[in-house]
Write a protein that holds these residues in place. Structure first.
Motif, PDB file in Angstrom:
ATOM      1  N   GLN C  84       0.833  -1.215   0.000  1.00 29.38           N
ATOM      2  CA  GLN C  84       0.000   0.000   0.000  1.00 29.38           C
ATOM      3  C   GLN C  84       0.864   1.261   0.000  1.00 29.38           C
ATOM      4  O   GLN C  84       0.585   2.227  -0.721  1.00 29.38           O
ATOM      5  N   VAL C  85       1.946   1.233   0.780  1.00 29.93           N
ATOM      6  CA  VAL C  85       2.823   2.406   0.860  1.00 29.93           C
ATOM      7  C   VAL C  85       3.472   2.666  -0.506  1.00 29.93           C
ATOM      8  O   VAL C  85       3.531   3.811  -0.980  1.00 29.93           O
ATOM      9  N   ILE C  86       3.955   1.595  -1.109  1.00 26.44           N
ATOM     10  CA  ILE C  86       4.610   1.753  -2.414  1.00 26.44           C
ATOM     11  C   ILE C  86       3.600   2.235  -3.459  1.00 26.44           C
ATOM     12  O   ILE C  86       3.888   3.127  -4.264  1.00 26.44           O
ATOM     13  N   ALA C  87       2.416   1.653  -3.418  1.00 22.39           N
ATOM     14  CA  ALA C  87       1.370   2.061  -4.363  1.00 22.39           C
ATOM     15  C   ALA C  87       1.057   3.543  -4.216  1.00 22.39           C
ATOM     16  O   ALA C  87       0.700   4.225  -5.186  1.00 22.39           O
ATOM     17  N   ALA C  88       1.231   4.045  -2.976  1.00 21.28           N
ATOM     18  CA  ALA C  88       0.979   5.472  -2.745  1.00 21.28           C
ATOM     19  C   ALA C  88       2.202   6.321  -3.089  1.00 21.28           C
ATOM     20  O   ALA C  88       2.222   7.525  -2.812  1.00 21.28           O
ATOM     21  N   GLY C  89       3.219   5.672  -3.663  1.00 22.36           N
ATOM     22  CA  GLY C  89       4.378   6.436  -4.142  1.00 22.36           C
ATOM     23  C   GLY C  89       5.303   6.894  -3.038  1.00 22.36           C
ATOM     24  O   GLY C  89       6.052   7.853  -3.209  1.00 22.36           O
ATOM     25  N   ARG C  90       5.279   6.209  -1.935  1.00 24.28           N
ATOM     26  CA  ARG C  90       6.134   6.621  -0.827  1.00 24.28           C
ATOM     27  C   ARG C  90       7.271   5.614  -0.613  1.00 24.28           C
ATOM     28  O   ARG C  90       7.116   4.428  -0.884  1.00 24.28           O
ATOM     29  N   ASN C  91       8.360   6.115  -0.125  1.00 27.50           N
ATOM     30  CA  ASN C  91       9.484   5.255   0.241  1.00 27.50           C
ATOM     31  C   ASN C  91       9.115   4.458   1.487  1.00 27.50           C
ATOM     32  O   ASN C  91       8.335   4.925   2.319  1.00 27.50           O
ATOM     33  N   VAL C  92       9.747   3.292   1.633  1.00 26.63           N
ATOM     34  CA  VAL C  92       9.338   2.450   2.755  1.00 26.63           C
ATOM     35  C   VAL C  92      10.547   1.683   3.325  1.00 26.63           C
ATOM     36  O   VAL C  92      11.398   1.207   2.585  1.00 26.63           O
ATOM     37  N   LEU C  93      10.590   1.656   4.655  1.00 21.48           N
ATOM     38  CA  LEU C  93      11.560   0.826   5.377  1.00 21.48           C
ATOM     39  C   LEU C  93      10.754  -0.199   6.156  1.00 21.48           C
ATOM     40  O   LEU C  93       9.969   0.171   7.037  1.00 21.48           O
ATOM     41  N   VAL C  94      10.907  -1.469   5.823  1.00 18.08           N
ATOM     42  CA  VAL C  94      10.137  -2.529   6.459  1.00 18.08           C
ATOM     43  C   VAL C  94      11.054  -3.305   7.395  1.00 18.08           C
ATOM     44  O   VAL C  94      12.122  -3.776   6.975  1.00 18.08           O
ATOM     45  N   GLU C  95      10.618  -3.428   8.648  1.00 12.61           N
ATOM     46  CA  GLU C  95      11.408  -4.242   9.595  1.00 12.61           C
ATOM     47  C   GLU C  95      11.538  -5.652   9.036  1.00 12.61           C
ATOM     48  O   GLU C  95      10.691  -6.119   8.274  1.00 12.61           O
ATOM     49  N   LYS C  96      12.556  -6.333   9.451  1.00  9.21           N
ATOM     50  CA  LYS C  96      12.735  -7.727   9.041  1.00  9.21           C
ATOM     51  C   LYS C  96      11.726  -8.594   9.777  1.00  9.21           C
ATOM     52  O   LYS C  96      11.388  -8.234  10.904  1.00  9.21           O
ATOM     53  N   PRO C  97      11.259  -9.686   9.246  1.00  6.73           N
ATOM     54  CA  PRO C  97      11.483 -10.141   7.881  1.00  6.73           C
ATOM     55  C   PRO C  97      10.651  -9.292   6.915  1.00  6.73           C
ATOM     56  O   PRO C  97       9.490  -8.999   7.198  1.00  6.73           O
ATOM     57  N   LEU C  98      11.309  -8.884   5.809  1.00  8.75           N
ATOM     58  CA  LEU C  98      10.594  -8.019   4.863  1.00  8.75           C
ATOM     59  C   LEU C  98       9.213  -8.587   4.594  1.00  8.75           C
ATOM     60  O   LEU C  98       8.196  -7.921   4.801  1.00  8.75           O
ATOM     61  N   VAL C  99       9.186  -9.834   4.116  1.00 11.31           N
ATOM     62  CA  VAL C  99       7.931 -10.554   3.891  1.00 11.31           C
ATOM     63  C   VAL C  99       8.210 -12.026   4.135  1.00 11.31           C
ATOM     64  O   VAL C  99       9.343 -12.399   4.433  1.00 11.31           O
ATOM     65  N   LEU C 100       7.205 -12.853   3.972  1.00 10.55           N
ATOM     66  CA  LEU C 100       7.337 -14.261   4.363  1.00 10.55           C
ATOM     67  C   LEU C 100       7.483 -15.211   3.187  1.00 10.55           C
ATOM     68  O   LEU C 100       7.600 -16.416   3.375  1.00 10.55           O
ATOM     69  N   SER C 101       7.448 -14.681   1.948  1.00  8.40           N
ATOM     70  CA  SER C 101       7.654 -15.570   0.802  1.00  8.40           C
ATOM     71  C   SER C 101       8.464 -14.857  -0.266  1.00  8.40           C
ATOM     72  O   SER C 101       8.415 -13.628  -0.399  1.00  8.40           O
ATOM     73  N   THR C 102       9.199 -15.672  -1.017  1.00 11.05           N
ATOM     74  CA  THR C 102      10.015 -15.131  -2.096  1.00 11.05           C
ATOM     75  C   THR C 102       9.140 -14.390  -3.105  1.00 11.05           C
ATOM     76  O   THR C 102       9.511 -13.322  -3.606  1.00 11.05           O
ATOM     77  N   GLY C 103       7.968 -14.938  -3.384  1.00 12.04           N
ATOM     78  CA  GLY C 103       7.057 -14.295  -4.331  1.00 12.04           C
ATOM     79  C   GLY C 103       6.725 -12.875  -3.900  1.00 12.04           C
ATOM     80  O   GLY C 103       6.836 -11.925  -4.689  1.00 12.04           O
TER      81      GLY C 103
END
Lengths: 341, 341, 341, 341
Positions: C84-103
């Motif tokens: 959602q943040v990226i879709a809104a054109g904003r930069n984002v720092l995501v705590e680890k784990p970034l996400v839970l799947s390679t996809g």
């Protein structure tokens, strides 16, 4: 036939027990007497090691087979007891402090020389294997250059026994008790040069007793080296005993209880260190024993001669081989190998 | 009269020499033979320890007084030699790896049982005093809670002798050589539970030889604990051998060469640790010996029985007392005390 | 005029607080929003740092000055929030784990690239000053030779917050939580080679939750190096985070919390180490800062610009000079110098 | 608008460079002048940091925007330069030793007070983050009880610059150079009690120069505590700077370069230490910064504001997630997972 040495231990307290344990483990020693004014204390120790008990040194000295007397009594009694033992023509090992004055030390030394008996004094740490290794390294002038500094810190939380804190029985406090070791270690690490001057300060922190529980001693040696002794009975966290020897080209440190053991640094190379042998080093000592070979082979001899079970059996060897076989299979196949237990 | 044990050492290389040195220090042992195919090698060792030399095991076994044979040859020869020794009704200590297959291990174990002889296998580190202390602490379930993890890292810069790097003579590489110790230490630290599964990977980095010089082994024990073995012949900086045992309430680590010794942590208390006994600890081991008492008292016995000079003499005691007297005077007067040397 | 960066922090828990504290210390940052579903939690954090609070990300994204969003929520929510943040054109720092799947990781990366925004992921330890120094040394191929092994052990007593122990909210257990750091540190220390194969075992010891609390991962890298990750939520005694990098000619170890810092060994020399630079070394890192110069000079600037008192005043300098003068006098005269206080 | 502080650095040598680097990293500072008698030296430093160069302090003081002067010249010149700066109504930071006599120290302090300017003295180690943490712990009387001992050892292989070894330029040797830090650290760790008496010995080992290169100082504090300062310019193996503070119930040690950091022991509990908090401890300091959060978040802000590439990219996150997925699969299947790179 092995010659056996009859021994009497005077003083049935903690240190008397240590010497009894150590000496009776030597097959050449026959511990015959424990002498203690308190018969109950003496009996406890004598019973543990199969010795006779007496409350008078005279009775032990009347036993002709007693050739060595170990004196492990409060410090102030060392001198008269040692003098009596020597006068009776017996060898003597006196716990540290040997005596409380230079005059007494010289008298005992002269008496022992005259009677032709061995006068040995406690001060066990100059025999400690780790420090013996540090001493060997510290004596390597090629690796250390000119040694100019030595420092011993010996800090404990203080003695458990009351007589240590009384000038009447102990002669002094932390400086007499721990300082003995510190001074002896400093001298030894430097090769026992003469001492030119001493500066010290002491202090009594504890309300108990009438002796100092902290002392700092600066020693100027005749060869120009400086020694520092830092002793304390007021240090929590467990006993600290460290030695540092510093030269122009290298240094050696050894930490008996809290630290790693022996560390050394050299700008050149040590004569008696395996690779790596440059920069900072952590040399081993007594490596055959510390590797377990002595304990292992002794178990095997015990098993053959006495039929004692070994700690590790052929079943253990089977388990290890099975595991290694499984490991090789797993590495080859890229999968976990289940053991059919 | 003490019964003496006749011993033959097969293999006059490095490990044969270690066993010869260790065994001949035991007054119960009579080292009679060194067996080596290379007569020169055998002669060197035999001469050092006053034994006879032979190039055939048969000749040593023909000596009726030989009751223990120590096998310190390349690994691939262990099985036939040990089998011959057992068949001859003699006790045998085989350097690790005992043999290279589970089948052989079981056969030897059965043969030894049948002939009623001791079959012992090398693996000295489970006898190492420091690790014995760590094992004692690791077995303290009150202090450690449920032990769920053990890890052994054993890393060296690789063997000096060529046969170690050949599958034909050594059977395998770092996993066979160092992995033996690592697996045995893991099992022992946990109390020798059964092994359920093994996963491993190995790799050959060096161009020399045809065996792996690195291996990692994961062991799943039947009690749920996980073991990790990390062995390498490709690690510079000196031998590393560390053990870690982790439980729900505490942990124990021991570093044989590079680190401090034994460290432990507990949320509760250990049964066999002096004060301090909470939080992180650095327990001693063999404290009487490591303090120097054994070496000290032995010197005194040697001095009395054999007239050997002691390292430290009454003159040393005089010097220490003089220094302590000067220290007390300096502390009292607030000035440096010059010694009239 | 310095450009300021409007920031929103999503998730008002522990890690949200850490980022808020770190970012607001940067004069270029304007922390505008704390977003948390639990308004009370959000308000607490927002109040501490002078930000607005909202329960919906939409409200924060409606603020045009917000150019960076920090996502510090439970792991399972990272993907939708970051998308959602990226879709809104904003930069984002995501705590680890970034996400839970390679996809999901690939989708976010593609989306960020397309929108031209920064997508950063937490994994703070690859920025830790001590490890940055270890990384620099590990990259010195002259000193280390061919690097063939890396190992990271990360052991804690487990998370304080419940969501970590639930697969639904956290995605996984110790491997997801600590393993992220361990894998990233292994890759980074080796220079980020491709990964060829992975072998692992995991286990759940604790009765709480439905995820593993221990994991061991073996990584085979495309360049032949082997990585070991050893992570645990079941280790008492305080957090352990250690890194070891081993090459044919040297090695580097770094211990973030329990040990000394950085140690290195080389058979040759490091390019970026002061003397001594042979054998075992303990290289410094950030020496100017760790020496106190940054804190000292900042106090002086604060004193001049803001009139704040410094910790150490001219009276301290007088006391030090007086003491040194007395020391020189004492050394010259051989006696204690009393201070007229 | 941020107020900016005009600064002049006097002395373009090593320490002048350190201050220039530290101060110019502070956005509030405007480094305007480097003053050095040797124009080439001054020009080098000025060029690095975009400042003007001059050979006379007068020229720098003629610049009205200069409000802070940093004095980093040989010790014997500190007093006249500082006096001139204060007389000109400017704030001043003088490298240690502030001056070489108590009289001069008092005169400068009085002059600064009169002119209303800041007089700060170097002595960076009392600002070092690790020691600040040790100081905080040492001040915890609940955990340490009565603090009775402090010891600072500061040993180096001696200065690189000749003027340090000349009494004319440096005022003294190791005691003036390193002793300044040692005395200040002792005082600070104890809470700056008055000093009652000082005993010292010094010695010159090196043939170079006319000053001592070793000194030992015993300090008796008014509160009964004893301080030991052990400084040396003749210690090989790299800089050693250690602090020990001992109380009746606990102790704190900190090793700036060679050792682990901060260690503490308490019979009770510390107020400001996380679990574990009993027995021996290794407390962290500046944990947010040392964990890497500051460096990480700064990279993210740099990336957004300045478009700078981050060290770790979304591709790294993809690689980590892929590895963790493979690890979970391997753990579930009991087999190695090959990555399709």
């Amino acid at each position: 036939m092995v010659e056996r040495l009859g021994v009497a231990v005077v003083g049935g307290g903690f240190m008397g027990g240590v010497h009894a344990e150590v000496l009776t483990a030597d097959p050449r020693v026959d511990l015959r007497w424990v002498v203690d004014r308190d018969e109950r204390v003496g009996t406890d120790l004598a019973t543990r090691f199969g010795a006779r008990v007496t409350t008078t040194l005279d009775e032990a000295l009347a036993d002709d087979t007693v050739r060595l007397v170990v004196v492990a009594t409060p410090a102030a009694t060392h001198e008269p007891i040692a003098a009596q033992v020597i006068a009776a023509g017996r060898n003597v090992l006196v716990e540290k402090p040997l005596v409380l004055s230079t005059g007494h030390a010289r008298q005992l030394a002269a008496a022992a020389r005259e009677r032709g008996v061995v006068l040995a004094h406690g001060g066990n740490f100059v025999y400690a294997p780790k420090f013996v290794r540090a001493h060997e390294l510290a004596a390597d002038r090629e690796a250390l250059g000119t040694v100019h500094s030595v420092r011993v810190a010996f800090r404990t939380s203080g003695p458990d026994t009351d007589w240590f804190r009384s000038k009447a029985t102990a002669g002094g406090g932390a400086l007499t008790d721990l300082g003995w070791h510190a001074v002896e270690l400093c001298r030894w690490m430097l090769g026992k040069p003469a001492i030119r001057a001493v500066t010290a300060c002491t202090r009594q922190l504890s309300a108990a007793g009438d002796v100092e529980d902290q002392g700092v001693v600066l020693i100027e040696f005749a060869d120009g080296a400086i020694g520092q002794c830092d002793v304390s009975w007021a240090c929590p966290g467990g006993e600290q005993l460290t030695v540092e020897v510093i030269g122009t080209e290298g240094l050696v440190t050894a930490d008996l209880w809290q630290g790693m053991g022996v560390e050394a640094y050299t700008n050149t190379k040590f004569g008696a260190v395996w690779e790596p042998n440059q920069g900072w080093l952590r040399p081993e000592w007594e490596w055959i024993r510390n590797s377990g070979y002595v304990h292992q082979d002794r178990q095997v001899v015990d098993a053959v001669l006495d039929g004692r079970p070994t700690t590790h059996t052929p079943d253990d060897a089977v388990a290890v081989v099975e595991t290694l076989e499984a490991a090789y299979r797993s590495a080859a196949d890229g999968r976990k190998v289940e053991m059919n237990a």
